[in-house]
Every structure is written in C-alpha cells, then in structure tokens.
Design a protein around this motif. Structure first.
Motif, short mmCIF file in Angstrom:
data_model
loop_
_atom_site.label_atom_id
_atom_site.label_comp_id
_atom_site.label_asym_id
_atom_site.label_seq_id
_atom_site.Cartn_x
_atom_site.Cartn_y
_atom_site.Cartn_z
N SER A 35 27.83 33.20 25.37
CA SER A 35 27.22 31.88 25.46
C SER A 35 27.15 31.38 26.90
O SER A 35 26.30 30.55 27.24
N GLN A 36 28.04 31.88 27.75
CA GLN A 36 28.08 31.45 29.15
C GLN A 36 27.27 32.35 30.09
O GLN A 36 27.33 32.21 31.30
N GLY A 37 26.53 33.27 29.52
CA GLY A 37 25.64 34.10 30.32
C GLY A 37 26.20 35.43 30.75
O GLY A 37 25.54 36.18 31.49
N PHE A 38 27.42 35.77 30.32
CA PHE A 38 27.99 37.06 30.69
C PHE A 38 27.36 38.15 29.82
O PHE A 38 27.23 38.00 28.61
N THR A 39 27.02 39.25 30.44
CA THR A 39 26.28 40.31 29.76
C THR A 39 27.12 41.57 29.55
O THR A 39 26.60 42.59 29.11
N ALA A 40 28.41 41.50 29.86
CA ALA A 40 29.27 42.68 29.73
C ALA A 40 30.68 42.24 29.40
O ALA A 40 31.03 41.05 29.47
N PHE A 41 31.51 43.22 29.06
CA PHE A 41 32.88 42.96 28.63
C PHE A 41 33.69 44.23 28.88
O PHE A 41 33.18 45.34 28.71
N GLU A 42 34.94 44.09 29.33
CA GLU A 42 35.81 45.25 29.48
C GLU A 42 37.18 44.96 28.88
O GLU A 42 37.58 43.81 28.75
N ASP A 43 37.89 46.02 28.52
CA ASP A 43 39.18 45.85 27.86
C ASP A 43 40.02 47.09 28.09
O ASP A 43 39.83 48.12 27.44
N ASN A 44 40.96 47.00 29.03
CA ASN A 44 41.82 48.14 29.32
C ASN A 44 42.53 48.67 28.07
O ASN A 44 42.78 49.87 27.95
N ASN A 45 42.88 47.78 27.16
CA ASN A 45 43.70 48.15 26.00
C ASN A 45 42.88 48.50 24.76
O ASN A 45 43.45 48.62 23.67
N MET A 46 41.59 48.67 24.90
CA MET A 46 40.74 48.88 23.73
C MET A 46 41.18 50.08 22.90
O MET A 46 41.15 50.06 21.66
N LYS A 47 41.62 51.13 23.54
CA LYS A 47 41.98 52.34 22.80
C LYS A 47 43.14 52.10 21.84
O LYS A 47 43.26 52.77 20.81
N ASP A 48 44.00 51.14 22.15
CA ASP A 48 45.16 50.85 21.31
C ASP A 48 44.87 49.84 20.22
O ASP A 48 45.75 49.55 19.40
N ARG A 49 43.67 49.29 20.18
CA ARG A 49 43.36 48.26 19.19
C ARG A 49 42.97 48.91 17.85
O ARG A 49 42.50 50.05 17.81
N ASP A 50 43.18 48.15 16.79
CA ASP A 50 42.85 48.62 15.46
C ASP A 50 41.38 49.02 15.37
O ASP A 50 40.51 48.36 15.96
N VAL A 51 41.10 50.09 14.64
CA VAL A 51 39.73 50.59 14.54
C VAL A 51 38.80 49.55 13.93
O VAL A 51 37.65 49.41 14.35
N ASP A 52 39.28 48.81 12.96
CA ASP A 52 38.44 47.77 12.36
C ASP A 52 38.05 46.72 13.40
O ASP A 52 36.90 46.26 13.43
#
Length: 306
Positions: A66-83
C-alpha cells in the motif's frame, strides 16, 4: 473492530501521502499510496512496520504494498511454515511484489565451513542448497544469500579461497538449471569478526573464478562502508558481478539519512547505471513504534528523490 478488518477497511479508504508517524496516530487511518512509484525496487522485511498493522505477516505485506514498495525480503523464510510460505507467495503475487533474498544455508559463524575444504561440511552445504531450490520456487524467488562462513586459521588464505570456489562451483551446477542466483555477501570485520568473506574485491575474484551466472555478489552498502568505504568506485569495479544490494546507514544500521552515507547519490548512481534488481532494506528503525515505521517510509521517499 478486529485489527485485520480495520486494516483492510482503511487501506481501501483512498489515496494520498503519508505525512509521518503522527498522521496515523491522530487520524487512525492508513492512506493507500500505491500509485507512488519509487525509482528502485526497495524491499522491506517483516517487523519493520508491525507497529502500524500488528504481528500478522500478511497484514505487514499488504501495508508494504500500500505504501508503494514493490519487493520484499526475508532472511528467515526457509525456516517458516510451508503454509505461511504459500500464503506469502500468494500475497506477493496479488500485489505484484518481487520476492527478494532468503538465507539458503546454515552459516558457520564460529567454525570454518566452506573455507575448510571439509567434504562433509561441503555436502551439508550442497544439501541445503538443494532444499532451498524448493523454497525459491514456492515463493517465486530468484536470489538466495550465501555466506562462506568463518576463516580456517590452520590453512593459508589461498587454500581457503580455492575451497570456497570449489564449493560454489558445485552449488552453481545445482541451481543454474533452475535460473536461480546465489548472492555472496561480504560481511564487515567489526560486526562479524573472523569471517572469510569481507570485501567486495574478494567477492568479485571468487565470482570470476566460479564463472557462473548463478554466483554473484550481494553488495551490502552498510557492511562495505565499514569495511572499505569508497562506495561508488567499488560498486563500479564490481558492477558486472553485482546482482543484489542491501542497505543500512552507518553508524547504527538504520534507515537512510540517520548516518553518514549519502544514499540519495548512491541510489541515483545505481539507477543511472540501469540497475533494475532489488535493494534490500536490511536495517532497523531508528525510532520505535508507529513514528519509526513512518520515518522509514519517508526516509526512502527522500533518498529516492533524485
């Protein structure tokens, strides 16, 4: 009214400009400024805006969009639940956002990893690279962060370099058919003493030796300001091997404008060179709470105003 329902209602309320932290506190309304387009693809991370919309990762992503950001990153994504990974992927797709880096493997912060040449550790690394391919596909991600780990004090540096190159060649063979990119991140000596990879020329040399489109540099401007300075000339010298940037001001590792780095000039420079990749916002907020969240947004508006 539950916070998520409130968030959805206020996001749909209209369009305009965020005026700062006090705007939200007084008006209790988040204005959608999706029509504002930044020159570069800045990628916030979770927690950065939770003071505004709460802990739910999907609400945070919706707010970023909503604030105009077009990307996202997450160092910990691999450890997050698959759902949750799947839900994040769908949210990114709905908002036309790009998934940035996640850390692809266990980093050897204290003990030598890739630099040691230990075959067992190399196989563990390659197994983690293989599993990261599935995470990348799930999220539609193109980049994954690789850090070679600690130095091996028992080996000459040249042998360590050869060991790292061989491991990265093997990893590149695994991910290249999937059109994915490992980005090597040099880390500064002050925050991360004893790490093998510190400087951009070193990362450049390794990428040239690996000689794969799947092995490139993550140029973290915060780390390299501390480690080597001379930022724009060093960016230029490494340019053909840089695939990703991350930022944070120094001192403090917070948003642009809180330290000594002239981010407006750096952003203008990489934009003028045709960079269309991601700029990861890997830093903290200099001010706590809602005010700090909006200070980050305004800092990027200012640094991107060139």
């Amino acid at each position: 009214m539950q916070r998520r329902s409130f968030f959805k209602k206020t996001i749909a309320a209209g369009s305009g400009l965020i005026l700062g932290g006090g705007f939200y506190s007084e008006a209790k309304e988040i204005i959608n400024i999706k029509e504002q387009i930044f020159n570069l693809h800045y990628a916030p991370h979770l927690e950065m805006f939770k003071s505004v919309v709460g802990d739910n990762p999907i609400d945070q992503l919706q707010f970023m969009a909503s604030q105009g950001f077009t990307a996202f990153e997450d160092n910990n994504m691999k450890d997050r639940d698959v759902d949750l990974q799947n839900e994040i992927a769908e949210t990114l797709k709905t908002n036309n956002m790009i998934m940035g880096v996640f850390v692809a493997h266990t980093i050897g912060w204290k003990e030598p990893n890739l630099a040691s040449g230990n075959k067992e550790k190399r196989e563990e690394f390659l197994d983690e690279i293989k599993s990261s391919i599935q995470v990348a596909k799930r999220l539609g991600a193109k980049w994954m962060t690789v850090v070679p780990g600690a130095i091996d004090p028992k080996l000459a540096f040249e042998y360590q370099t050869a060991n790292v190159v061989e491991s990265l060649k093997a990893a590149s063979e695994i991910i290249e058919p999937h059109n994915l990119i490992m980005v090597l991140e040099p880390l500064n000596f002050r925050d991360h003493p004893g790490m093998f990879l510190n400087e951009s020329p070193q990362a450049y040399q390794i990428c040239k030796a690996v000689d794969s489109p799947s092995c490139k540099i993550l140029f973290d401007i915060y780390h390299q300001q501390i480690q080597e300075g001379n930022l724009i000339p060093n960016i230029d010298k490494c340019w053909d091997e840089i695939a990703y940037f991350q930022v944070g001001d120094n001192p403090g590792r917070n948003e642009p404008g809180t330290g000594e780095i002239n981010y407006r000039n750096i952003f203008k420079h990489i934009y003028s060179k045709g960079f269309n990749g991601l700029v990861g916002m890997e830093h903290g907020n200099s001010i706590i709470g809602e005010e700090g969240a909006f200070a980050v947004i305004n800092a990027y508006k200012d640094a991107d105003n060139f």
